[in-house]
Design an enzyme around this catalytic site. Sequence first.
Site, PDB file in Angstrom:
ATOM      1  CB  CYS A 119      -6.505  -0.345   5.924  1.00  0.00           C
ATOM      2  SG  CYS A 119      -5.884  -0.864   4.323  1.00  0.00           S
TER       3      CYS A 119
ATOM      4  CB  CYS B  98      -0.922  -0.005   1.215  1.00  0.00           C
ATOM      5  SG  CYS B  98      -1.972   1.463   1.320  1.00  0.00           S
TER       6      CYS B  98
END
EC number: 2.8.1.13
Length: 373
Positions: free
Chosen positions: A200, A103
């Site tokens: 997340c 990410c």
Amino acid sequence: MTDNSNIRVVVGMSGGVDSSVTALLLKEQGYDVIGVFMKNWDDTDEFGVCTATEDYKDVAAVADQIGIPYYSVNFEKEYWDRVFEYFLAEYRAGRTPNPDVMCNKEIKFKAFLDYAMTLGADYVATGHYAQVTRDENGIVHMLRGADNNKDQTYFLSQLSQEQLQKTLFPLGHLQKPEVRRIAEEAGLATAKKKDSTGICFIGEKNFKDFLGQYLPAQPGRMMTVDGRDMGEHAGLMYYTIGQRGGLGIGGQHGGDNKPWFVVGKDLSKNILYVGQGFYHDSLMSTSLTASEIHFTRDMPNEFKLECTAKFRYRQPDSKVTVYVKGNQARVVFDDLQRAITPGQAVVFYNEQECLGGGMIDQAYRDDKICQYI
């Protein structure tokens, strides 16, 4: 005081306290600051509330408090294509991925950086606990965050020199309690908001249930390394090397009360290998191979490096010798290491500097491949 008013910094704001204080500090230092909220995942909590909407409200509240413009940008497609597809592919291959590393590489310091440039940014900034310093030749070096417990260089180890040249980490010299104190003294809306934890896109949800939505589970046999059948496993993707919980077997099977651990996987036969004892022989290795080797500054194509390494987040450094060839490396340990896990990042350090890293492919014990995959 330096006049920073002509330097535009676009801050990635998540709605958490760290990125809020990042924006505040830069504003206080006189920079031209813009806040940007990244929506990377379409998500709702157990009450049907979109967590991203709530986080964006917090970003808006903080931005209004400190007097900066703010925007929201949607990276759901980029995140799915570059991070989530990788995450699923790794689990399909029996590995344990680290989506945070990907990410940062692909979204926060690529898609977001590109977007920030369209806003006229000179730099981007995030609330990561890391530090950057520039040498006399203009080369940027990434150093560990001053707060050892929060240092996030492990997750930033795939960033390139080009990305680091455009990045500021205003919290790098601070301890986490200081960041909270700054937020409270400024009366920021996020001052008492608890930190987010875990992956997340999973949030507070049950990991097994979440993964099962995307990958079909294939139960199979659970065996000891010497061939005893210990029952059924729920699907290899649900287990990671060195894992203790969730096996459903007690110490009584071994004639002693040592706990059981995952010590290996055979993907072709769909067998999960288990063994007793934290330091079970099958968990210990002397070296690893890694791919996607990357350094934060230019290095030769082939070289030997003596340094320290981490094989997982918040692990103490271990002394290693790294033999690099292109984007591949063999990493030899000074001391035996436990539960080296394919799919996780290996990250190299020279004292305080994070040099880069790669993704673990296999672990070895004296040149013999360990019980993995």
